[in-house]
Design an enzyme around this catalytic site. Sequence first.
Site, PDB file in Angstrom:
ATOM      1  N   GLY A  13     -36.928  15.926   6.847  1.00 12.04           N
ATOM      2  CA  GLY A  13     -36.764  17.306   7.335  1.00 12.04           C
ATOM      3  C   GLY A  13     -37.782  17.630   8.409  1.00 12.04           C
ATOM      4  N   GLY A  17     -39.385  23.777  11.138  1.00 15.88           N
ATOM      5  CA  GLY A  17     -40.218  24.421  10.118  1.00 15.88           C
ATOM      6  C   GLY A  17     -41.430  23.626   9.650  1.00 15.88           C
ATOM      7  N   ARG A  39     -30.467  16.232  12.516  1.00 13.31           N
ATOM      8  CA  ARG A  39     -30.230  16.599  13.922  1.00 13.31           C
ATOM      9  C   ARG A  39     -30.949  15.641  14.873  1.00 13.31           C
ATOM     10  NH1 ARG A  39     -31.342  22.920  13.221  1.00 13.31           N
ATOM     11  NH2 ARG A  39     -32.735  22.026  11.663  1.00 13.31           N
ATOM     12  N   TYR A 157     -31.251  27.948  -6.484  1.00 13.93           N
ATOM     13  CA  TYR A 157     -32.371  27.457  -5.652  1.00 13.93           C
ATOM     14  C   TYR A 157     -33.625  27.313  -6.518  1.00 13.93           C
ATOM     15  CZ  TYR A 157     -36.028  27.178  -2.126  1.00 13.93           C
ATOM     16  OH  TYR A 157     -37.115  26.770  -1.378  1.00 13.93           O
ATOM     17  N   LYS A 161     -35.994  24.032  -7.431  1.00 15.66           N
ATOM     18  CA  LYS A 161     -37.438  23.919  -7.196  1.00 15.66           C
ATOM     19  C   LYS A 161     -38.222  23.784  -8.515  1.00 15.66           C
ATOM     20  CE  LYS A 161     -37.567  23.754  -2.714  1.00 15.66           C
ATOM     21  NZ  LYS A 161     -38.113  22.588  -1.990  1.00 15.66           N
ATOM     22  N   PRO A 187     -45.065  26.699  -1.453  1.00 16.67           N
ATOM     23  CA  PRO A 187     -45.268  27.905  -0.639  1.00 16.67           C
ATOM     24  C   PRO A 187     -44.462  29.105  -1.134  1.00 16.67           C
ATOM     25  CG  PRO A 187     -44.526  26.010   0.701  1.00 16.67           C
ATOM     26  CD  PRO A 187     -44.262  25.689  -0.743  1.00 16.67           C
ATOM     27  N   GLY A 188     -44.959  30.264  -0.726  1.00 16.65           N
ATOM     28  CA  GLY A 188     -44.164  31.489  -0.794  1.00 16.65           C
ATOM     29  C   GLY A 188     -43.454  31.667   0.532  1.00 16.65           C
ATOM     30  N   LEU A 189     -43.290  32.904   0.946  1.00 16.23           N
ATOM     31  CA  LEU A 189     -42.468  33.199   2.131  1.00 16.23           C
ATOM     32  C   LEU A 189     -43.076  32.657   3.420  1.00 16.23           C
ATOM     33  CD1 LEU A 189     -41.790  36.755   0.834  1.00 16.23           C
ATOM     34  CD2 LEU A 189     -39.934  35.186   1.457  1.00 16.23           C
TER      35      LEU A 189
END
Length: 260
Positions: A13, A17, A39, A157, A161, A187-189
């Site tokens: 990935g 991000g 991609r 989701y 996790k 992580p959080g947001l």
Amino acid sequence: MNRIQGRTVLITGASSGIGRASAKAFASFGANLILCARRQDRLAAFKHELEREHGLPVRIKTLDVRDRQAVETFVAELEKDGAIPDVLLNNAGKALGLHLLHEGLVEDWEEMIDTNVKGLLYVTRAVLPLMVERNTGHVVNIGSIAGHQVYQKGAVYCASKFGVRALNEGMALDLLGTNVKVTSIDPGLAETEFSQVRFHGDTERARTVYQGYQPLRPEDIAEIITFVVNTPDHVNISDLVVLPTAQRSAHMVHKELPQG
Ligand code: NDP
Ligand code: 8X3
């Protein structure tokens, strides 16, 4: 002290991000990079950028972690080329949708579980024996605050996790007696393409997730990942929850939104 220079880091990935930011952070430490994602165009452009900026070899691979055969073939190629990862960053993952369980889309559930849990397992199953054989290496799994607390409309989701958290713990136990380290970064947001993916390309809805407070930046997580990997051989950070200062749990975020 730089304990990362010259080490080979495989990131799943890496086209966006947290994975992309981590690739940059590892490159700044002088790591040899192996970057995977679906991609191809993004990976190719990123490879040029990193090689130009850091003068280090970057290997890219168009890879869907859900494709077990492709994962196994790819890791066999790495072994044949002597490009055995010292560090595996299991980062590829996603949320899809935000629905009450009884209204959820089964296709979304399957893609989340296939990517976040089974994909992580396929990559790990292929790479880990090479680390065990050499009695060295570090697996860093990207979990989430959603692996510690469940929130409404996110059950599947969160389940995926929670699964990553269990796998992180199980991996660490099963590697007892080896020098292979295992870490989960939870992580959080964080403002990435995560919410765009979750809301199937609805960028406006995605933007609102990060309004009214300072979310984590992918670079914040990347810095922590390199810190964790840079620790001495006898130090293993097993699980780190990383939240924006404005977030105190999966459910509590302090937002300051314009009135009216
Ligand atoms: P992004 O959507 O920005 O990045 C996700 C990455 O995963 C992309 O590079 C994407 O590349 C890749 N990916 C998706 N599906 C596959 C697949 N089947 N095979 C290979 N690669 C795949 O999101 P983030 O950077 O935020 O997400 C990274 C990880 O962080 C995920 O595991 C996510 O669950 C976790 N996380 C994110 C948080 C957040 O708030 N953003 C918080 C907590 C955890 P491509 O589409 O090119 O394949
Ligand atoms: C991503 C963070 O809170 O959207 O794992 O689940 S959250």
